[in-house]
Motif scaffolding. Sequence first.
Motif, PDB file in Angstrom:
ATOM      1  N   TRP A 196      20.782  25.588  47.499  1.00  0.00           N
ATOM      2  CA  TRP A 196      20.661  24.308  46.788  1.00  0.00           C
ATOM      3  C   TRP A 196      19.728  23.329  47.489  1.00  0.00           C
ATOM      4  O   TRP A 196      18.951  22.626  46.844  1.00  0.00           O
ATOM      5  N   THR A 198      16.139  24.298  46.853  1.00  0.00           N
ATOM      6  CA  THR A 198      15.838  24.084  45.434  1.00  0.00           C
ATOM      7  C   THR A 198      15.659  22.601  45.143  1.00  0.00           C
ATOM      8  O   THR A 198      14.714  22.208  44.440  1.00  0.00           O
ATOM      9  N   VAL A 234      17.376  31.628  48.750  1.00  0.00           N
ATOM     10  CA  VAL A 234      17.261  30.334  48.077  1.00  0.00           C
ATOM     11  C   VAL A 234      18.645  29.686  48.098  1.00  0.00           C
ATOM     12  O   VAL A 234      19.647  30.347  47.876  1.00  0.00           O
TER      13      VAL A 234
END
Length: 147
Positions: free
Chosen positions: A128, A131, A126
């Motif tokens: 930024w 996300t 994961v």
Amino acid sequence: MRYFLMILILLVGCLMPIQASVNAKLGTFLKAPLMAALINFIVGGTILLFVVLGMRTPNNLLQAVKEAPFHAWIGGAIGAVYVSSVIFLVPRLGAALSFALIVLGQLAFSLVIDHFGLFGVSVQPVNWGRTIGVLLILAGVLVIQKF
């Protein structure tokens, strides 16, 4: 080739709200959402049976049953829950909100699957950017729900 496949899966994605809408209509007509889901799987299974038989592909089913991990066999059960839920929820929430929430759930859990390499997928941590992408989908859900 990658862009062609991306366009192809986008078009397949367009089939999902169509399927949900017609299955929901069948569920309403029959007054039995689970019966509509069953009919969906019978029709789909019959078509797949004819396609598989027509392709005459070699199939070593007994060996596959022995070697496949448990999670490889639960897709049908997940599909039954998914299709039944969509048939029940689309008439109540509408296609746009239903599928916005479905996409949000798919993407959020896909991040978890990628990050931990669950179910044999390659690990993609994961970050930024990913996300923010999911948060933008969440913002879209909120806008669709509001209006």
